[in-house]
Motif scaffolding. Structure first.
Motif, mmCIF file in Angstrom:
data_model
loop_
_atom_site.group_PDB
_atom_site.id
_atom_site.type_symbol
_atom_site.label_atom_id
_atom_site.label_comp_id
_atom_site.label_asym_id
_atom_site.label_seq_id
_atom_site.Cartn_x
_atom_site.Cartn_y
_atom_site.Cartn_z
ATOM 1 N N ILE A 137 1.252 -0.901 0.076
ATOM 2 C CA ILE A 137 -0.275 -0.076 0.086
ATOM 3 C C ILE A 137 0.905 1.066 0.359
ATOM 4 O O ILE A 137 1.904 1.677 1.241
ATOM 5 C CB ILE A 137 -0.737 -0.075 1.257
ATOM 6 C CG1 ILE A 137 -1.771 -1.519 0.669
ATOM 7 C CG2 ILE A 137 -1.607 1.714 1.387
ATOM 8 C CD1 ILE A 137 -2.306 -1.401 2.526
ATOM 9 N N ARG A 146 -4.999 5.025 -3.287
ATOM 10 C CA ARG A 146 -5.768 3.911 -4.138
ATOM 11 C C ARG A 146 -5.717 2.386 -2.956
ATOM 12 O O ARG A 146 -6.986 2.398 -3.094
ATOM 13 C CB ARG A 146 -5.279 3.664 -5.468
ATOM 14 C CG ARG A 146 -5.978 4.777 -6.176
ATOM 15 C CD ARG A 146 -5.330 4.204 -7.547
ATOM 16 N NE ARG A 146 -3.754 4.787 -7.706
ATOM 17 C CZ ARG A 146 -3.004 4.321 -8.324
ATOM 18 N NH1 ARG A 146 -3.696 4.130 -10.191
ATOM 19 N NH2 ARG A 146 -1.643 4.356 -8.643
ATOM 20 N N GLY A 147 -4.585 2.219 -2.757
ATOM 21 C CA GLY A 147 -4.160 1.493 -1.856
ATOM 22 C C GLY A 147 -5.125 1.560 -0.457
ATOM 23 O O GLY A 147 -5.620 0.548 0.225
ATOM 24 N N ALA A 198 -7.816 3.060 0.425
ATOM 25 C CA ALA A 198 -9.236 3.005 -0.081
ATOM 26 C C ALA A 198 -9.350 1.254 -0.448
ATOM 27 O O ALA A 198 -10.848 0.866 0.056
ATOM 28 C CB ALA A 198 -9.674 3.559 -1.563
ATOM 29 N N ALA A 199 -8.740 0.089 -0.774
ATOM 30 C CA ALA A 199 -8.917 -0.973 -1.209
ATOM 31 C C ALA A 199 -8.968 -1.366 -0.009
ATOM 32 O O ALA A 199 -9.490 -2.441 0.297
ATOM 33 C CB ALA A 199 -7.544 -1.011 -1.869
ATOM 34 N N LEU A 252 -9.684 -0.256 2.443
ATOM 35 C CA LEU A 252 -10.831 -0.115 3.512
ATOM 36 C C LEU A 252 -11.763 -0.587 3.202
ATOM 37 O O LEU A 252 -12.872 -2.020 3.850
ATOM 38 C CB LEU A 252 -11.457 1.314 3.379
ATOM 39 C CG LEU A 252 -9.996 2.412 4.067
ATOM 40 C CD1 LEU A 252 -10.927 3.805 3.955
ATOM 41 C CD2 LEU A 252 -10.210 1.583 5.733
ATOM 42 N N ILE A 297 -4.686 10.918 2.231
ATOM 43 C CA ILE A 297 -6.266 10.744 2.930
ATOM 44 C C ILE A 297 -7.080 11.008 1.794
ATOM 45 O O ILE A 297 -8.819 10.635 1.602
ATOM 46 C CB ILE A 297 -6.380 10.478 4.390
ATOM 47 C CG1 ILE A 297 -5.247 10.313 5.351
ATOM 48 C CG2 ILE A 297 -7.808 11.345 4.878
ATOM 49 C CD1 ILE A 297 -5.452 10.923 6.349
ATOM 50 N N GLU A 315 -10.121 9.270 -0.122
ATOM 51 C CA GLU A 315 -11.556 10.230 -0.383
ATOM 52 C C GLU A 315 -12.164 10.622 -1.790
ATOM 53 O O GLU A 315 -13.803 10.193 -1.898
ATOM 54 C CB GLU A 315 -11.406 11.418 0.602
ATOM 55 C CG GLU A 315 -11.200 10.991 2.303
ATOM 56 C CD GLU A 315 -11.408 12.431 2.952
ATOM 57 O OE1 GLU A 315 -12.230 11.924 4.360
ATOM 58 O OE2 GLU A 315 -10.930 13.598 2.357
ATOM 59 N N THR A 335 -11.208 8.247 -4.457
ATOM 60 C CA THR A 335 -10.967 8.009 -4.688
ATOM 61 C C THR A 335 -12.970 6.572 -4.268
ATOM 62 O O THR A 335 -13.615 6.306 -5.530
ATOM 63 C CB THR A 335 -10.074 6.611 -4.237
ATOM 64 O OG1 THR A 335 -8.964 7.165 -5.171
ATOM 65 C CG2 THR A 335 -10.734 5.014 -5.002
ATOM 66 N N LEU A 336 -13.007 7.137 -3.359
ATOM 67 C CA LEU A 336 -14.357 6.406 -2.585
ATOM 68 C C LEU A 336 -15.082 6.879 -3.020
ATOM 69 O O LEU A 336 -16.969 6.599 -3.473
ATOM 70 C CB LEU A 336 -14.195 6.275 -0.622
ATOM 71 C CG LEU A 336 -13.059 4.956 -0.566
ATOM 72 C CD1 LEU A 336 -13.057 5.200 1.016
ATOM 73 C CD2 LEU A 336 -13.459 3.768 -0.598
ATOM 74 N N THR A 337 -15.318 7.783 -3.048
ATOM 75 C CA THR A 337 -16.502 9.440 -3.236
ATOM 76 C C THR A 337 -16.540 8.937 -5.265
ATOM 77 O O THR A 337 -17.839 8.941 -5.521
ATOM 78 C CB THR A 337 -15.694 10.699 -3.573
ATOM 79 O OG1 THR A 337 -15.356 11.349 -1.887
ATOM 80 C CG2 THR A 337 -17.004 11.783 -3.637
ATOM 81 N N ALA A 367 -12.775 -3.864 -3.871
ATOM 82 C CA ALA A 367 -10.531 -3.406 -3.367
ATOM 83 C C ALA A 367 -10.257 -3.220 -4.742
ATOM 84 O O ALA A 367 -9.377 -1.988 -4.958
ATOM 85 C CB ALA A 367 -10.293 -4.085 -2.981
ATOM 86 N N ALA A 425 -10.962 0.344 -6.331
ATOM 87 C CA ALA A 425 -10.426 1.462 -5.361
ATOM 88 C C ALA A 425 -8.499 1.313 -6.253
ATOM 89 O O ALA A 425 -8.410 2.531 -5.755
ATOM 90 C CB ALA A 425 -10.870 0.941 -4.425
ATOM 91 N N LEU A 426 -8.364 0.456 -6.736
ATOM 92 C CA LEU A 426 -6.776 0.448 -6.548
ATOM 93 C C LEU A 426 -7.443 0.503 -8.430
ATOM 94 O O LEU A 426 -6.300 1.113 -8.966
ATOM 95 C CB LEU A 426 -6.539 -1.196 -6.999
ATOM 96 C CG LEU A 426 -6.069 -1.593 -5.333
ATOM 97 C CD1 LEU A 426 -5.870 -3.274 -5.751
ATOM 98 C CD2 LEU A 426 -5.796 -1.183 -4.543
ATOM 99 N N LEU A 456 -18.431 2.414 2.809
ATOM 100 C CA LEU A 456 -17.391 3.245 3.036
ATOM 101 C C LEU A 456 -17.807 4.538 1.967
ATOM 102 O O LEU A 456 -16.951 5.689 3.346
ATOM 103 C CB LEU A 456 -15.949 2.562 2.379
ATOM 104 C CG LEU A 456 -15.487 1.608 2.656
ATOM 105 C CD1 LEU A 456 -14.595 0.915 1.366
ATOM 106 C CD2 LEU A 456 -15.145 1.322 3.539
ATOM 107 N N TYR A 457 -17.850 5.085 1.688
ATOM 108 C CA TYR A 457 -18.557 6.470 1.019
ATOM 109 C C TYR A 457 -19.388 7.351 2.325
ATOM 110 O O TYR A 457 -19.028 8.457 2.491
ATOM 111 C CB TYR A 457 -19.390 6.689 0.090
ATOM 112 C CG TYR A 457 -19.928 7.748 -0.307
ATOM 113 C CD1 TYR A 457 -18.955 9.010 -0.862
ATOM 114 C CD2 TYR A 457 -21.428 8.341 -0.164
ATOM 115 C CE1 TYR A 457 -19.366 10.087 -1.652
ATOM 116 C CE2 TYR A 457 -21.279 9.545 -0.073
ATOM 117 C CZ TYR A 457 -20.862 10.416 -0.877
ATOM 118 O OH TYR A 457 -20.976 11.470 -1.468
ATOM 119 N N CYS A 485 -16.164 9.271 4.494
ATOM 120 C CA CYS A 485 -16.054 10.350 2.783
ATOM 121 C C CYS A 485 -18.190 11.387 3.762
ATOM 122 O O CYS A 485 -16.921 12.821 3.572
ATOM 123 C CB CYS A 485 -16.562 9.917 1.848
ATOM 124 S SG CYS A 485 -14.817 9.253 0.998
#
Lengths: 308, 308
Positions: free
Chosen positions: A157, A161-162, A164-165, A167, A290, A294, A296-298, B165, B168-169, B300-301, B305
């Motif tokens: 990681i 991206r890592g 988020a992955a 998580l 961080i 965020e 990435t997840l959004t 995941a 996310a990557l 996760l979002y 976030c």
């Protein structure tokens, strides 16, 4: 992160919202106390190598009494002899694991946090499990034991991206080592950074060579993932039956250490090396990854989920 | 998925919204055509082993002409001799890669989709890279070449957490093999399912043993990840210098194949084996893992976030 993660790096990571760990490593208290002073009162933790700490048990007692770390991470070997002292000091007990059996043992001794490390991690570790399938397996094991113990993902990681992955796999956080090797506050000579930045992440290998070279008698299951170089390639398959070989190995290594010669001294590195493109201040890095996580997840939530 | 992913499994995966691939494997056209009929007109693809296909080039031509697959995936070896035929047939050209060099080559020959496989994958693959650090490296490489080629993640993914995941990557999708081994439509005897369900994912190893046993002369860099069993443990470190050993190995293996004896016949398996807890219909599985992935990304979002 032996000799690399000192007080200044730990300070910067914690001040930016992470948890910085000073590399207590093999239990050299003088080095640790010196670096502790560089953390300048920031809330940081200390990491120790359990099998080595059992030869320097006084280091843990002194660290808990005199330094008062916010967290202690125990890696590689049986944490049982040390868990009670850490817990009764009030420090957060983090235990790094590579297997299901390690995890059972860590939960048994009262770990506050499980750090689950995949084989792609830099430095010491094992070969058996990669992070992607390991994390959900460990998360499920913790749940099956009706524990709420947080699981932190480690290994491979190096960016948001890592994170988020990790998580997504069910981890509650991540531990990043190699990425912080290439920060301004890491105790690394410039030649080391150059080698790391040039690597793609395909040039790593798990090896015992450096441990032979410096006479660290690691338990056999733990190898160290390093960037391949001339020295590692030459000695990787040597059996060291001949003590003359061992003398040459050690002489070359010691000489190269002095000269920061990274054709000989192996650089500990994760397979994430190729994702590292510049050396930057550690606090900036914490903020950046961080934000990336965020974002990435959004992006994924909006693209994958909300359209339905 | 040789001999395991037939027409019925591919049909069910595609009908549920995935893309099912029939295991064209070493290029046995009769088996392939038989299984193609079982796909009953559903839009499915075919996977081939490139180095083996070069010994059976007629199979690809016949498959493209007579079966008209929606996609062809080429794995393990140089795709160049086959890429043009696949592309001009109108099929989607998927190329499976393990390294940066593989990826450059795949882009050079016009891959429509890159399938990037980490070492934790079941069956054939390589040892060098794990999925977590591999995917972002390949995604970045594709971007650096100004390509929009989708990247599909493979290796260690068995549930919705793994899919989330991978996205996310930076992946655009996932390829799952081992998880579909334990589906009702996989061509697997019940004894095989039992062994898979009992495994934790720590019992896998990369090995040449089965390829020696069945006389498949794979290029040396490709090993097969299988569940350890008595046979693999016994032969794993054998050098096969003595042809008598090879005779015993092959005799034992052939006998065991007939008897579905999984103490001898190795089961190809990802390190995700421990995440597989039941055999279910493949179409239900596709639906379930997509829902899990969406739920993971939504959780996760909302948790990470939107609170900010």
């Amino acid at each position: 992160m032996e000799g690399v993660s000192g007080g200044l790096l730990a300070h910067e990571v914690s001040s930016a919202g992470g948890l910085g760990l000073i590399a207590g490593s093999y239990g050299d208290y003088e080095w640790l106390a010196h670096e502790w002073a560089n953390a300048a009162g920031e809330r940081v933790g200390i990491g120790f190598i359990s099998w080595a700490l059992s030869r320097q048990p006084a280091t843990l007692r002194r660290a808990l009494d005199e330094l008062d770390p916010v967290a202690v991470m125990l890696s590689f070997g049986d944490p049982a002899p040390f868990a009670g002292a850490v817990l009764s000091s009030g420090a957060i007990l983090m235990i790094q694991v590579q297997t299901i059996a390690d995890t059972q043992r860590a939960l048994d001794v009262g770990a506050d946090v499980i750090v689950a490390q995949g084989t792609e991690a830099g430095g010491h570790g094992t070969t058996n499990r990669a992070t992607m399938p390991l994390i959900p397996a460990i998360v499920d094991l913790v749940a099956e034991r009706n524990k709420n113990t947080p699981v932190v993902a480690s290994g491979g990681i190096a960016d948001g991206r890592g994170i988020a992955a990790a998580l997504a796999l069910g981890a509650d956080g991540v531990l990043m080592g190699t990425r912080f090797w290439a920060t301004a506050e890491a105790l690394v000579p410039a030649q080391g950074w150059s080698a790391m930045l040039a690597a793609t992440g395909e040039e790593t290998v798990r090896t015992h060579v450096e441990d032979f070279a410096r006479g660290r008698d690691w338990p056999h299951q733990y190898t160290s993932r390093v960037l391949r170089n001339r020295f590692v390639d030459h000695w990787q398959d040597a059996s060291f039956d001949a003590s003359a070989d061992l003398q040459i190995l050690r002489h070359d290594y010691e000489k190269a250490l002095v000269n920061h010669d990274y054709d000989v001294v192996p650089i500990s590195s994760s397979q994430s090396a190729g994702l590292i493109r510049r050396v930057e201040p550690a606090a900036d890095l914490v903020t950046t990854v961080i934000s990336e996580a965020e974002a990435t997840l959004t992006r994924l939530y909006r693209g994958v989920c909300s359209e339905r």
